[in-house]
Design a protein around this motif. Sequence first.
Motif, short mmCIF file in Angstrom:
data_model
loop_
_atom_site.label_atom_id
_atom_site.label_comp_id
_atom_site.label_asym_id
_atom_site.label_seq_id
_atom_site.Cartn_x
_atom_site.Cartn_y
_atom_site.Cartn_z
N ARG A 139 84.58 75.66 -52.44
CA ARG A 139 85.80 75.48 -53.21
C ARG A 139 87.01 75.97 -52.41
N LEU A 140 88.18 75.59 -52.88
CA LEU A 140 89.41 75.91 -52.16
C LEU A 140 89.62 77.41 -52.01
N LEU A 167 86.10 66.89 -54.90
CA LEU A 167 85.86 66.41 -56.26
C LEU A 167 84.55 66.97 -56.81
N TRP A 168 83.54 67.08 -55.96
CA TRP A 168 82.24 67.58 -56.41
C TRP A 168 82.35 69.01 -56.96
N VAL A 169 83.30 69.78 -56.44
CA VAL A 169 83.44 71.18 -56.87
C VAL A 169 84.61 71.39 -57.82
N GLY A 170 85.29 70.30 -58.19
CA GLY A 170 86.33 70.37 -59.19
C GLY A 170 87.69 70.79 -58.68
N ASP A 171 87.94 70.61 -57.39
CA ASP A 171 89.24 70.96 -56.81
C ASP A 171 90.02 69.70 -56.44
N SER A 172 91.32 69.87 -56.28
CA SER A 172 92.19 68.76 -55.91
C SER A 172 92.19 68.56 -54.40
N ASN A 196 77.84 58.19 -62.75
CA ASN A 196 77.04 58.93 -63.73
C ASN A 196 77.75 60.25 -64.04
N ASP A 197 77.07 61.37 -63.82
CA ASP A 197 77.69 62.67 -64.11
C ASP A 197 78.27 63.32 -62.87
N SER A 198 78.37 62.57 -61.79
CA SER A 198 78.87 63.16 -60.54
C SER A 198 79.76 62.15 -59.83
N TYR A 199 79.67 62.12 -58.52
CA TYR A 199 80.46 61.20 -57.71
C TYR A 199 79.58 60.57 -56.65
#
Length: 249
Positions: A139-140, A167-172, A196-199
Motif C-alpha cells: 500500500r501507499l 487497485l488491488w490494495v484499495g489505493d489511488s 468478479n470480486d477483484s481486478y
Amino acid sequence: MQRKIMVVTAAYGYDTVRNAGGQTAMLPVIAGAGADGVEIRREMFTDAELSALPTLASAIEIFDLLACYSAPQPLFLENGTLNPQLPALLQEAQTLRALWLKVSLGHFIDATPFDTLRDWLESSGMALVVENDQTPCGRLEPMQRFNAACQQQALPISLTFDMGNWLWVGDSPEESARQLSSSVGYVHVKAATAHNDSYRAVPPDRADPRWLELLEHLPGDVPRGIEFPLEGADLTAVTRRYVELLRKE
C-alpha cells in the motif's frame, strides 16, 4: 534518448511460456518486436533452468537485449528483519547480468537493517528496485515510509511503480504517482479492470483513458515494463504494437 521498453515474460502466460520451451524461447519474440529488454521471472524457472543462468545470460546477450530479474520475495520478513535470501538473489541477478533485482517490500518497520542492506548491495554491485505488490505491504503508506527512510539514509534503492496493483490494495494510482514519482526507477505498465470480486490486468489501450493518462504523471525517462497480457496468433506483432505504443506515450 529513446525510452527503454522491457517485456515481462509472464505477460505471455505461464502455459504459453512453458509450452514454448521456457523463458529463453520468448527472447526471439521480444527482440523481434523491437523491445530493449526482458524481465526474467524467477518463479517461472524449473530447477534445471535456475541452475543454467549463465546460459540464459548468454542467450539474452546474443539477442542484444537488456535484462532485469524479478524474484517473488519480500525485502523484509514479518518481524522487520531483512530477507536472508537476498544475497543469493542478488548473486543470481549478477549471474544473469541484469540491470537490477526487483523484489516486493514486505514488512518494513524501520531503518535498523539499512547498514546491512547497504553492505549487501555494495558487495553484489547490483541495483535493487522495490515494487508495490498486491498485499497490504504494497500500500501507499508503507511504500512512502520506506521511500522516505531510503532518502534520509541515502540508500540507493529506487521503486518499481506497478500501475495496476494499487487497485488491488484499495489505493489511488494517481495519488501514489504524485507521492512517489520522484523515486520511481521502473514502471510496470498495466491497466486493471474490475473482475468478479477483484481486478484483472488488461492492456492500457483497452481500458478507459485513465491508464495512459497516468503515464504522464510518472517519470518519462525510466524503463517501462509490459506486464499486461500479450495474446494472439502472432506474438511478435502483438508485442511490437505495444512496444511502439509505450515508446511514444
